[in-house]
Design a protein around this motif. Structure first.
Motif, mmCIF file in Angstrom:
data_model
loop_
_atom_site.group_PDB
_atom_site.id
_atom_site.type_symbol
_atom_site.label_atom_id
_atom_site.label_comp_id
_atom_site.label_asym_id
_atom_site.label_seq_id
_atom_site.Cartn_x
_atom_site.Cartn_y
_atom_site.Cartn_z
ATOM 1 N N TRP A 1 0.760 -1.041 0.087
ATOM 2 C CA TRP A 1 -0.036 -0.033 -0.150
ATOM 3 C C TRP A 1 0.899 1.390 -0.104
ATOM 4 O O TRP A 1 1.744 1.326 0.811
ATOM 5 N N TYR B 1 -7.872 3.649 -1.090
ATOM 6 C CA TYR B 1 -8.108 2.290 -1.614
ATOM 7 C C TYR B 1 -9.605 1.769 -1.740
ATOM 8 O O TYR B 1 -9.875 0.576 -1.068
ATOM 9 N N GLY C 1 -13.045 0.121 -2.369
ATOM 10 C CA GLY C 1 -13.385 -0.833 -3.053
ATOM 11 C C GLY C 1 -12.665 -1.965 -3.057
ATOM 12 O O GLY C 1 -12.710 -2.950 -3.786
ATOM 13 N N LYS C 2 -11.501 -1.910 -2.302
ATOM 14 C CA LYS C 2 -10.073 -2.928 -2.283
ATOM 15 C C LYS C 2 -10.285 -3.544 -0.919
ATOM 16 O O LYS C 2 -10.422 -2.796 0.068
ATOM 17 N N THR C 3 -9.639 -4.611 -0.942
ATOM 18 C CA THR C 3 -9.076 -4.912 0.546
ATOM 19 C C THR C 3 -7.996 -4.866 1.132
ATOM 20 O O THR C 3 -6.835 -5.027 0.049
ATOM 21 N N LEU C 4 -7.599 -4.371 2.106
ATOM 22 C CA LEU C 4 -6.286 -3.999 2.597
ATOM 23 C C LEU C 4 -5.918 -5.097 3.508
ATOM 24 O O LEU C 4 -6.562 -5.226 4.653
ATOM 25 N N LEU C 5 -4.690 -5.899 3.414
ATOM 26 C CA LEU C 5 -4.334 -6.797 4.224
ATOM 27 C C LEU C 5 -3.360 -6.131 5.153
ATOM 28 O O LEU C 5 -2.269 -5.610 4.875
#
Length: 92
Positions: free
Chosen positions: A71, A76, A78-82
């Protein structure tokens, strides 16, 4: 000297000493790591966070492999952040 100044909460002075150590012809491996910590303690956010990236290349934290791209701090939607821990239970 930089570590001692930092322990005395003289973070700006510690950062000045550690900056010289980190940019010496033969820098100490942890100098940039400590420089980053004292810059952040002195609220020098932009440079402190930039210097803190050294942890990924100097062996201070174990490398982590994860899918996707790192990142960059931008929105961000609509996206997944791990999120991963890297420095121990306190980070968790």
């Amino acid at each position: 000297l930089g570590i001692t100044l930092g322990r005395a909460e003289q973070h700006r002075e510690a950062a000045e000493v550690l900056d010289r150590a980190a940019n010496a012809p033969k820098p100490h491996p942890q100098a940039r790591w400590n420089l980053a910590r004292h810059l952040l303690a002195d609220r020098q956010w932009e440079r402190g966070w930039a210097e803190f990236e050294v942890r990924l290349t100097n062996g201070m934290v174990a490398p982590v492999t994860a899918p996707g791209v790192p990142w960059d701090g931008k929105p961000y939607p609509g996206k997944t952040l791990l999120l991963l821990t890297e420095q121990g239970f306190g980070d968790t």
